[in-house]
Design a protein around this motif. Sequence first.
Motif, PDB file in Angstrom:
ATOM      1  N   ARG A  90       0.839  -1.202   0.000  1.00  0.00           N
ATOM      2  CA  ARG A  90       0.000   0.000   0.000  1.00  0.00           C
ATOM      3  C   ARG A  90       0.878   1.258   0.000  1.00  0.00           C
ATOM      4  N   VAL A  91       1.865   1.288   0.865  1.00  0.00           N
ATOM      5  CA  VAL A  91       2.768   2.438   0.946  1.00  0.00           C
ATOM      6  C   VAL A  91       3.572   2.575  -0.345  1.00  0.00           C
ATOM      7  N   MET A  92       4.089   1.466  -0.854  1.00  0.00           N
ATOM      8  CA  MET A  92       4.876   1.519  -2.084  1.00  0.00           C
ATOM      9  C   MET A  92       4.031   2.008  -3.254  1.00  0.00           C
ATOM     10  N   SER A  93       2.768   1.630  -3.287  1.00  0.00           N
ATOM     11  CA  SER A  93       1.903   2.053  -4.399  1.00  0.00           C
ATOM     12  C   SER A  93       1.609   3.553  -4.334  1.00  0.00           C
ATOM     13  N   MET A  94       1.652   4.130  -3.144  1.00  0.00           N
ATOM     14  CA  MET A  94       1.405   5.569  -3.006  1.00  0.00           C
ATOM     15  C   MET A  94       2.544   6.408  -3.576  1.00  0.00           C
ATOM     16  N   ASN A  95       3.727   5.817  -3.647  1.00  0.00           N
ATOM     17  CA  ASN A  95       4.913   6.540  -4.089  1.00  0.00           C
ATOM     18  C   ASN A  95       5.199   6.406  -5.580  1.00  0.00           C
ATOM     19  N   ARG A  96       4.321   5.770  -6.309  1.00  0.00           N
ATOM     20  CA  ARG A  96       4.555   5.586  -7.742  1.00  0.00           C
ATOM     21  C   ARG A  96       3.221   5.520  -8.461  1.00  0.00           C
ATOM     22  N   ALA A  97       3.270   5.600  -9.757  1.00  0.00           N
ATOM     23  CA  ALA A  97       2.052   5.584 -10.552  1.00  0.00           C
ATOM     24  C   ALA A  97       1.443   4.185 -10.625  1.00  0.00           C
ATOM     25  N   HIS A  98       2.301   3.151 -10.576  1.00  0.00           N
ATOM     26  CA  HIS A  98       1.789   1.805 -10.822  1.00  0.00           C
ATOM     27  C   HIS A  98       2.700   0.766 -10.161  1.00  0.00           C
ATOM     28  N   LEU A  99       2.101  -0.222  -9.507  1.00  0.00           N
ATOM     29  CA  LEU A  99       2.818  -1.338  -8.896  1.00  0.00           C
ATOM     30  C   LEU A  99       2.236  -2.616  -9.483  1.00  0.00           C
ATOM     31  N   GLN A 119      -2.180 -16.643  -3.861  1.00  0.00           N
ATOM     32  CA  GLN A 119      -3.631 -16.493  -3.862  1.00  0.00           C
ATOM     33  C   GLN A 119      -4.134 -15.728  -2.641  1.00  0.00           C
ATOM     34  N   VAL A 120      -3.560 -15.997  -1.483  1.00  0.00           N
ATOM     35  CA  VAL A 120      -4.009 -15.328  -0.253  1.00  0.00           C
ATOM     36  C   VAL A 120      -3.747 -13.826  -0.335  1.00  0.00           C
ATOM     37  N   LEU A 121      -2.633 -13.425  -0.916  1.00  0.00           N
ATOM     38  CA  LEU A 121      -2.332 -12.001  -1.076  1.00  0.00           C
ATOM     39  C   LEU A 121      -3.306 -11.354  -2.052  1.00  0.00           C
ATOM     40  N   ALA A 122      -3.543 -12.002  -3.177  1.00  0.00           N
ATOM     41  CA  ALA A 122      -4.482 -11.473  -4.166  1.00  0.00           C
ATOM     42  C   ALA A 122      -5.861 -11.287  -3.550  1.00  0.00           C
ATOM     43  N   HIS A 123      -6.287 -12.248  -2.755  1.00  0.00           N
ATOM     44  CA  HIS A 123      -7.598 -12.189  -2.114  1.00  0.00           C
ATOM     45  C   HIS A 123      -7.682 -11.002  -1.142  1.00  0.00           C
ATOM     46  N   VAL A 124      -6.660 -10.813  -0.328  1.00  0.00           N
ATOM     47  CA  VAL A 124      -6.676  -9.717   0.642  1.00  0.00           C
ATOM     48  C   VAL A 124      -6.633  -8.363  -0.066  1.00  0.00           C
ATOM     49  N   LEU A 125      -5.845  -8.234  -1.122  1.00  0.00           N
ATOM     50  CA  LEU A 125      -5.803  -6.975  -1.870  1.00  0.00           C
ATOM     51  C   LEU A 125      -7.173  -6.660  -2.457  1.00  0.00           C
ATOM     52  N   TYR A 126      -7.855  -7.679  -2.938  1.00  0.00           N
ATOM     53  CA  TYR A 126      -9.209  -7.497  -3.470  1.00  0.00           C
ATOM     54  C   TYR A 126     -10.176  -7.097  -2.358  1.00  0.00           C
ATOM     55  N   LEU A 171      -7.535  -2.893  -5.221  1.00  0.00           N
ATOM     56  CA  LEU A 171      -7.504  -3.165  -6.660  1.00  0.00           C
ATOM     57  C   LEU A 171      -8.627  -2.454  -7.398  1.00  0.00           C
ATOM     58  N   GLU A 172      -9.388  -1.636  -6.700  1.00  0.00           N
ATOM     59  CA  GLU A 172     -10.564  -0.997  -7.294  1.00  0.00           C
ATOM     60  C   GLU A 172     -10.286   0.406  -7.788  1.00  0.00           C
ATOM     61  N   GLY A 173     -11.164   0.892  -8.638  1.00  0.00           N
ATOM     62  CA  GLY A 173     -11.120   2.276  -9.094  1.00  0.00           C
ATOM     63  C   GLY A 173      -9.801   2.637  -9.743  1.00  0.00           C
ATOM     64  N   ASP A 174      -9.175   3.680  -9.243  1.00  0.00           N
ATOM     65  CA  ASP A 174      -7.909   4.125  -9.808  1.00  0.00           C
ATOM     66  C   ASP A 174      -6.726   3.485  -9.079  1.00  0.00           C
ATOM     67  N   ALA A 175      -6.893   2.233  -8.694  1.00  0.00           N
ATOM     68  CA  ALA A 175      -5.865   1.512  -7.948  1.00  0.00           C
ATOM     69  C   ALA A 175      -4.534   1.529  -8.687  1.00  0.00           C
ATOM     70  N   ARG A 176      -3.497   1.673  -7.911  1.00  0.00           N
ATOM     71  CA  ARG A 176      -2.149   1.689  -8.474  1.00  0.00           C
ATOM     72  C   ARG A 176      -1.501   0.318  -8.418  1.00  0.00           C
ATOM     73  N   ILE A 177      -2.221  -0.661  -7.897  1.00  0.00           N
ATOM     74  CA  ILE A 177      -1.704  -2.024  -7.812  1.00  0.00           C
ATOM     75  C   ILE A 177      -2.414  -2.873  -8.856  1.00  0.00           C
ATOM     76  N   GLU A 178      -1.626  -3.599  -9.633  1.00  0.00           N
ATOM     77  CA  GLU A 178      -2.176  -4.483 -10.667  1.00  0.00           C
ATOM     78  C   GLU A 178      -1.673  -5.900 -10.425  1.00  0.00           C
TER      79      GLU A 178
END
Length: 96
Positions: A50-59, A66-73, A78-85
């Motif tokens: 979360r912190v790393m994504s705030m410091n750049r346009a895209h992560l 799978q557990v990480l992907a689930h928690v990010l969701y 991962l929604e809207g203008d999310a910087r994490i892909e």
Amino acid sequence: MAGELNAQNAAPALASLHATAAESDVLTLELLDLDVEDARALGLLVDCLRVMSMNRAHLVLLHAPQVLAHVLYRTALLEGDARIELVDPREEEPYG
């Protein structure tokens, strides 16, 4: 990132990752060989991303566990203008 991330090693490992990550617009992390062993490590990893994504346009996270992907969701990172892909998150088999 590779290896096992757990409550004992997560904080220093993620601090090192954050400190060495280039301050570029796009950062790509390959996570195929990363295993998140417990909830504490998972929480620290999500906070770090979360912190790393705030410091750049895209992560970009390649082959996230799978557990990480689930928690990010579930935490709406991962929604809207999310910087994490997520790219090709893993689909792990449950232990049987």
